[in-house]
Motif scaffolding. Structure first.
Motif, PDB file in Angstrom:
ATOM      1  N   LEU A 189       0.827  -1.345  -0.058  1.00  0.00           N
ATOM      2  CA  LEU A 189       0.014   0.313   0.044  1.00  0.00           C
ATOM      3  C   LEU A 189       0.958   1.525  -0.228  1.00  0.00           C
ATOM      4  O   LEU A 189       0.837   2.180  -0.526  1.00  0.00           O
ATOM      5  CB  LEU A 189      -0.666   0.112   1.440  1.00  0.00           C
ATOM      6  N   THR A 190       2.250   1.432   1.095  1.00  0.00           N
ATOM      7  CA  THR A 190       2.993   2.164   0.946  1.00  0.00           C
ATOM      8  C   THR A 190       2.908   3.035  -0.530  1.00  0.00           C
ATOM      9  O   THR A 190       2.960   4.500  -0.692  1.00  0.00           O
ATOM     10  CB  THR A 190       4.064   2.020   1.642  1.00  0.00           C
TER      11      THR A 190
ATOM     12  N   GLY B  88      -1.668   6.711  11.052  1.00  0.00           N
ATOM     13  CA  GLY B  88      -1.646   5.475  10.830  1.00  0.00           C
ATOM     14  C   GLY B  88      -1.012   4.555  12.335  1.00  0.00           C
ATOM     15  O   GLY B  88      -1.019   4.293  12.627  1.00  0.00           O
ATOM     16  N   VAL B  89       0.598   4.942  11.202  1.00  0.00           N
ATOM     17  CA  VAL B  89       1.695   4.300  12.195  1.00  0.00           C
ATOM     18  C   VAL B  89       1.601   4.459  13.767  1.00  0.00           C
ATOM     19  O   VAL B  89       1.688   3.431  14.884  1.00  0.00           O
ATOM     20  CB  VAL B  89       2.794   4.966  12.170  1.00  0.00           C
TER      21      VAL B  89
ATOM     22  N   VAL C 292     -10.177  -5.352   1.098  1.00  0.00           N
ATOM     23  CA  VAL C 292     -11.386  -4.925  -0.030  1.00  0.00           C
ATOM     24  C   VAL C 292     -10.769  -3.115  -0.615  1.00  0.00           C
ATOM     25  O   VAL C 292     -11.237  -3.175  -1.287  1.00  0.00           O
ATOM     26  CB  VAL C 292     -12.718  -4.470   1.086  1.00  0.00           C
ATOM     27  N   TRP C 293     -10.296  -2.575   0.153  1.00  0.00           N
ATOM     28  CA  TRP C 293      -9.626  -1.218  -0.649  1.00  0.00           C
ATOM     29  C   TRP C 293      -8.585  -1.713  -1.358  1.00  0.00           C
ATOM     30  O   TRP C 293      -9.271  -1.393  -2.400  1.00  0.00           O
ATOM     31  CB  TRP C 293      -9.300  -0.466   0.674  1.00  0.00           C
ATOM     32  N   ALA C 294      -7.981  -2.729  -1.320  1.00  0.00           N
ATOM     33  CA  ALA C 294      -7.079  -2.899  -2.700  1.00  0.00           C
ATOM     34  C   ALA C 294      -8.147  -2.810  -3.799  1.00  0.00           C
ATOM     35  O   ALA C 294      -7.687  -2.420  -5.283  1.00  0.00           O
ATOM     36  CB  ALA C 294      -6.333  -3.573  -2.517  1.00  0.00           C
ATOM     37  N   LEU C 295      -9.471  -3.997  -3.768  1.00  0.00           N
ATOM     38  CA  LEU C 295     -10.472  -3.977  -4.589  1.00  0.00           C
ATOM     39  C   LEU C 295     -10.756  -2.541  -5.451  1.00  0.00           C
ATOM     40  O   LEU C 295     -11.453  -2.580  -6.747  1.00  0.00           O
ATOM     41  CB  LEU C 295     -11.385  -5.167  -4.719  1.00  0.00           C
TER      42      LEU C 295
ATOM     43  N   PHE D 217      -9.345  11.515  -5.578  1.00  0.00           N
ATOM     44  CA  PHE D 217      -8.239  11.314  -5.753  1.00  0.00           C
ATOM     45  C   PHE D 217      -7.758  11.763  -4.267  1.00  0.00           C
ATOM     46  O   PHE D 217      -6.707  11.202  -3.339  1.00  0.00           O
ATOM     47  CB  PHE D 217      -6.658  12.334  -6.903  1.00  0.00           C
ATOM     48  N   ALA D 218      -8.175  12.765  -3.867  1.00  0.00           N
ATOM     49  CA  ALA D 218      -7.790  13.473  -2.104  1.00  0.00           C
ATOM     50  C   ALA D 218      -8.264  11.979  -1.260  1.00  0.00           C
ATOM     51  O   ALA D 218      -8.089  12.369   0.318  1.00  0.00           O
ATOM     52  CB  ALA D 218      -8.596  14.680  -2.485  1.00  0.00           C
ATOM     53  N   ILE D 219      -8.969  11.684  -2.237  1.00  0.00           N
ATOM     54  CA  ILE D 219      -9.570  11.161  -0.106  1.00  0.00           C
ATOM     55  C   ILE D 219      -8.882   9.464  -1.155  1.00  0.00           C
ATOM     56  O   ILE D 219      -8.320   9.133   0.425  1.00  0.00           O
ATOM     57  CB  ILE D 219     -10.961  10.125  -0.610  1.00  0.00           C
ATOM     58  N   GLY D 220      -8.418   9.110  -1.903  1.00  0.00           N
ATOM     59  CA  GLY D 220      -8.164   7.619  -1.853  1.00  0.00           C
ATOM     60  C   GLY D 220      -6.470   7.696  -1.563  1.00  0.00           C
ATOM     61  O   GLY D 220      -6.065   6.849  -1.049  1.00  0.00           O
ATOM     62  N   LEU D 221      -5.998   8.558  -2.629  1.00  0.00           N
ATOM     63  CA  LEU D 221      -4.529   8.425  -1.897  1.00  0.00           C
ATOM     64  C   LEU D 221      -4.471   8.128  -0.077  1.00  0.00           C
ATOM     65  O   LEU D 221      -3.399   7.527  -0.026  1.00  0.00           O
ATOM     66  CB  LEU D 221      -3.294   9.386  -2.471  1.00  0.00           C
ATOM     67  N   PRO D 222      -4.817   9.780   0.276  1.00  0.00           N
ATOM     68  CA  PRO D 222      -4.752   9.882   2.395  1.00  0.00           C
ATOM     69  C   PRO D 222      -4.986   8.443   2.775  1.00  0.00           C
ATOM     70  O   PRO D 222      -4.647   7.557   3.700  1.00  0.00           O
ATOM     71  CB  PRO D 222      -5.419  11.319   1.911  1.00  0.00           C
ATOM     72  N   VAL D 223      -6.088   7.720   2.166  1.00  0.00           N
ATOM     73  CA  VAL D 223      -6.907   6.403   2.723  1.00  0.00           C
ATOM     74  C   VAL D 223      -6.212   5.444   2.934  1.00  0.00           C
ATOM     75  O   VAL D 223      -5.921   4.798   3.528  1.00  0.00           O
ATOM     76  CB  VAL D 223      -8.555   6.287   2.336  1.00  0.00           C
ATOM     77  N   THR D 224      -5.479   5.403   1.806  1.00  0.00           N
ATOM     78  CA  THR D 224      -4.729   3.949   1.207  1.00  0.00           C
ATOM     79  C   THR D 224      -3.256   3.760   2.152  1.00  0.00           C
ATOM     80  O   THR D 224      -2.505   3.151   2.681  1.00  0.00           O
ATOM     81  CB  THR D 224      -4.211   4.016  -0.523  1.00  0.00           C
TER      82      THR D 224
END
Length: 451
Positions: free
Chosen positions: A270-271, A307-308, A333-336, A350-357
């Motif tokens: 994910l990182t 998150g860390v 689930v998120w990866a799919l 995009f502003a949601i997708g990248l930070p949540v990942t």
């Protein structure tokens, strides 16, 4: 997986495993050194990934065209991940034989020199094919240094930390990694903000690499002022150090090395998709403004750091296993869903997708420092923990960004999401097999883990 376990009395001056961290003010100094040192090391390592996404296709692979140049650029980026396991063996050998401190000083020097030389590198237009060849060589040196860095930085904290707070104090190396992502993208953000596109491609991209010189000086000053860990010193005095830590690790705990590598894959997958590939995807595929994408990458760095911390704190309360299990389950689930969501193409998505990942990655990563420290014996802990971490980085950090573009072009984003979910599923299975580790003392003859 059952081995005998020997309890020992903590060395004089070492933290009492059962005491509260507040009674050990020296932990703040140790944690600061771990954090700042890792920020500097992985800033150096990370800016290459950002440059590979934004400028290296034009600078070092102009003859290949945009698509092939991007693939070649990420291939040179991935070379470092292949080198990381060798770095973990090399620096782990000296870290287990001579001490954590000496090995960490060596990794920082190697990383700093390699990064500064990248910033000085002539382009393909100046020296032809020699440019990408030299870049690959320097990237290999970065990989060797990164392979030796993480385990040593983690052990600096974990081998000083009180047992009940080991998850929290051991997370500062990973917390520094999140800081490095933010700092690397901030540097490129400021560079692109105050330069034209042509100026950035011409010479502006070199600034973040050359700025590493000052960071390395600071990092070396900090690391030279920290003492060797009490756990290592006691082990060296009482039982001696291992002659060949790599062979000893595979003699006593071969399965744990492989299972630990599988466990930490989710964080890497994910990182490096969120922090590296999505920078390229956002600018080249979604055609979002470069400054916006870099800004979201900075937010991603802050998200993984948050998150860390959360993952580490929860791991002290509920255990390493269940925090990683929860994060890996959500990650599947998120990866799919990630790329189908991103393909909507809006800035808001995009502003949601990248930070949540990155946040999910951070939760999975938070317990890793304590988990890897607790799993292996002191005599070969640096080597075994570093090797597990580096194998995971090679397989889950290096491969996905390299294949992402071709898989998405050929089969679509959901297909690549399935691959990403597969990495997360491997971590879920491996951590369930390994079991809980937080009950172990770091000073013991062998490791006992119960599923």
């Amino acid at each position: 997986m059952t081995h005998s376990q020997e309890q020992t009395i903590p060395p004089v001056g070492a933290p009492d495993p059962n005491a509260d961290a507040a009674n050990h003010p020296g932990m703040k100094k140790v944690a600061t050194a771990s954090f700042i040192g890792t920020v500097i090391e992985f800033y150096d390592f990370g800016i290459y990934g950002t440059a590979a996404a934004l400028v290296f296709p034009q600078v070092f692979f102009p003859a290949l065209g945009e698509a092939a140049g991007t693939v070649a650029s990420f291939a040179t980026y991935g070379v470092a991940f292949v080198a990381r396991p060798f770095g973990s063996i090399l620096f782990g050998h000296f870290g287990d034989r001579l001490g954590r401190k000496k090995s960490l000083i060596a990794t920082m020097l190697l990383m700093g020199v390699a990064t500064i030389l990248v910033g000085c590198m002539p382009t393909a237009n100046s020296i032809g094919v020699a440019a990408p060849i030299l870049i690959v060589m320097l990237r290999i040196l970065q990989g060797l240094a990164a392979g030796g860095e993480f385990a040593g930085a983690v052990l600096f904290s974990s081998e000083f930390a009180p047992k009940g707070k080991r998850g929290f104090w051991s997370m500062f190396a990973n917390f520094g990694g999140g800081g490095a992502i933010t700092l690397a993208n901030l540097t490129f953000f400021l560079t692109t903000l105050f330069m034209s596109g042509d100026t950035f491609v011409s010479w502006g991209w070199r600034v973040p690499f050359l700025a590493s010189f000052l960071l390395v000086i600071v990092g070396l000053w900090i690391r030279l002022r920290i003492d060797e860990t009490p756990v290592f010193k006691k082990n060296a005095e009482h039982t001696g150090t291992s002659r060949i830590p790599f062979l000893e690790a595979f003699k006593h705990q071969p399965l744990q090395v492989l299972l630990a590598a599988g466990t930490v894959m989710v964080g890497f997958a994910l990182t490096y998709i969120g922090g590296t590939y999505l920078v390229s995807y956002g600018t080249a595929v979604l055609e979002l403004p470069r400054t916006f994408v870099l800004g979201m990458a900075m937010v991603g760095g802050l998200s993984i750091s948050a998150g860390v911390v959360l993952g580490a704190v929860l791991s002290d309360r509920f255990g390493r296993r269940w925090v990683i299990v929860g994060a890996a389950s959500v990650a599947v689930v998120w990866a799919l869903a990630l790329f189908p969501i991103l393909d909507i193409g809006s800035r808001a998505v995009f502003a949601i997708g990248l930070p949540v990942t990155m946040f999910i990655s951070g939760i999975a990563t938070g317990p890793q420092g304590a988990f890897l420290s607790e799993l292996f014996h002191t005599r070969y802990r640096y080597t075994a923990a570093g090797l597990s971490y580096s194998l995971a980085s090679m397989l889950a950090g290096g491969v996905p960004p390299l294949i992402a573009a071709s898989v998405i072009d050929s089969f679509g984003g959901f297909a690549f999401g399935c691959i990403l979910a597969g990495y997360c599923l491997v971590s879920l299975i491996c951590v369930l097999v390994v079991g809980e580790t937080r009950q172990f003392d770091l000073e013991r003859e062998t490791v006992k883990a119960t599923a």
